[in-house]
Design a protein around this motif. Structure first.
Motif, PDB file in Angstrom:
ATOM      1  N   ALA A  38     -15.058  29.305  18.886  1.00 50.20           N
ATOM      2  CA  ALA A  38     -14.195  28.635  18.810  1.00 50.20           C
ATOM      3  C   ALA A  38     -14.420  27.263  18.440  1.00 50.20           C
ATOM      4  CB  ALA A  38     -14.099  28.341  20.565  1.00 50.20           C
ATOM      5  N   ASN A  56     -12.438  42.342  17.255  1.00 49.86           N
ATOM      6  CA  ASN A  56     -10.961  41.965  18.101  1.00 49.86           C
ATOM      7  C   ASN A  56      -9.716  42.399  16.878  1.00 49.86           C
ATOM      8  OD1 ASN A  56     -11.344  40.674  20.236  1.00 49.86           O
ATOM      9  ND2 ASN A  56     -11.414  38.151  18.857  1.00 49.86           N
ATOM     10  N   ARG A  90     -12.757  35.446  24.616  1.00 46.73           N
ATOM     11  CA  ARG A  90     -11.417  35.212  22.805  1.00 46.73           C
ATOM     12  C   ARG A  90     -10.955  36.583  22.464  1.00 46.73           C
ATOM     13  NH1 ARG A  90     -11.754  30.784  21.002  1.00 46.73           N
ATOM     14  NH2 ARG A  90     -10.993  30.975  19.110  1.00 46.73           N
TER      15      ARG A  90
END
Length: 268
Positions: free
Chosen positions: A167, A194, A264
């Motif tokens: 972040a 991801n 995330r």
């Protein structure tokens, strides 16, 4: 005539084939064959006292890597892609100005294959990035890619793969930020995160589940230190990371980064 033609075909079939290395520094790819590299005036026999892959002293015919990368700036980023999908990410500074460490592209001579890396495994050829005085440049074992097929100049992983970044609001000295640096140095060579990354060897470390979601922290540390201490699997390709390569503080920050990224996840 038929007998002569058959003989020629057998000779050609049995002759060792030259390997080809592709280098792309931004001006388009160029191919260099084994013979071209071994015929260079700067080829040398290089002695490697403690080879990371063979775990012993080795000697290679090799070319200074920076000589193959003219015009590449120290603040650029290099990616080495191996035949098996391993993708090593190395700052160009380590090659251009290694502060004592020197990068060499070892070249496997045609007809003289290097030894196998283990039972049932191929050797490190046709091209292998080796280092002399690696400790001077803080060169780790993940920065010795072997079976190299392609060398490319790319943007750094944080720029190419935004879904990997922690972040933005984290403090500059946050453990998660440093953990991302550790991840880029040691993990991105084999793993995506991801869904982003160029490696094709290991599983994604966030999708569908992050390892911090199914392993206790102590078990995750055991896995990273020595995978065989957690799961005895002869076919495992994951190396262990001892304290000489990955300090306890770096390991703690890496785990903090992974835990942070578990919150995330990219849509999938």
């Amino acid at each position: 005539m038929r007998l002569l033609l058959a003989t020629l075909l057998l000779v050609i079939a049995g002759a060792p084939r030259a390997a080809t290395l592709t280098i792309d520094t931004g001006a388009g790819p160029r191919a260099l064959t084994t013979e071209q590299l071994l015929s260079r005036a700067d080829v040398r026999e290089v002695r490697v006292p403690d080879d990371v892959s063979y775990h012993r002293e080795t000697r290679y015919l090799a070319v200074p890597l920076k000589a193959l990368l003219p015009g590449v700036a120290a603040d650029a980023h290099l990616q080495f892609v191996a035949l098996d999908g391993f993708a090593a990410e190395i700052p160009a500074e380590a090659v251009v100005d290694g502060r004592g460490a020197e990068a060499w592209l070892a070249v496997e001579p045609p007809g003289k294959p290097w030894p196998a890396l283990g039972a049932g495994k191929a050797g490190a050829g046709p091209f292998y990035l080796v280092w002399t005085s690696p400790a001077a440049g803080h060169i780790g074992p993940e920065q010795w890619p072997y079976q190299v097929a392609t060398i490319r100049v790319l943007a750094d992983p944080a720029s190419r793969f935004p879904a990997m970044r922690p972040a933005d609001g984290l403090a500059r000295d946050a453990p998660e930020r440093h953990g991302f640096t550790v991840f880029q140095r040691n993990c991105i060579t084999c793993h995506t995160l991801n869904g982003q990354g160029d490696a094709k060897l290991g599983p994604d470390l966030n999708l569908p589940h992050n390892p911090t979601e199914y392993l206790r922290a102590d078990m995750l540390r055991t896995l990273i230190r020595n995978p065989q201490d957690l799961r005895r699997w002869p076919q495992s390709k994951m190396p262990g990371f001892d304290r000489a390569v990955l300090s306890d503080a770096d390991l703690d920050d890496l785990v903090a980064y992974l835990k942070h990224m578990s919150m995330r996840k990219a849509p999938h």
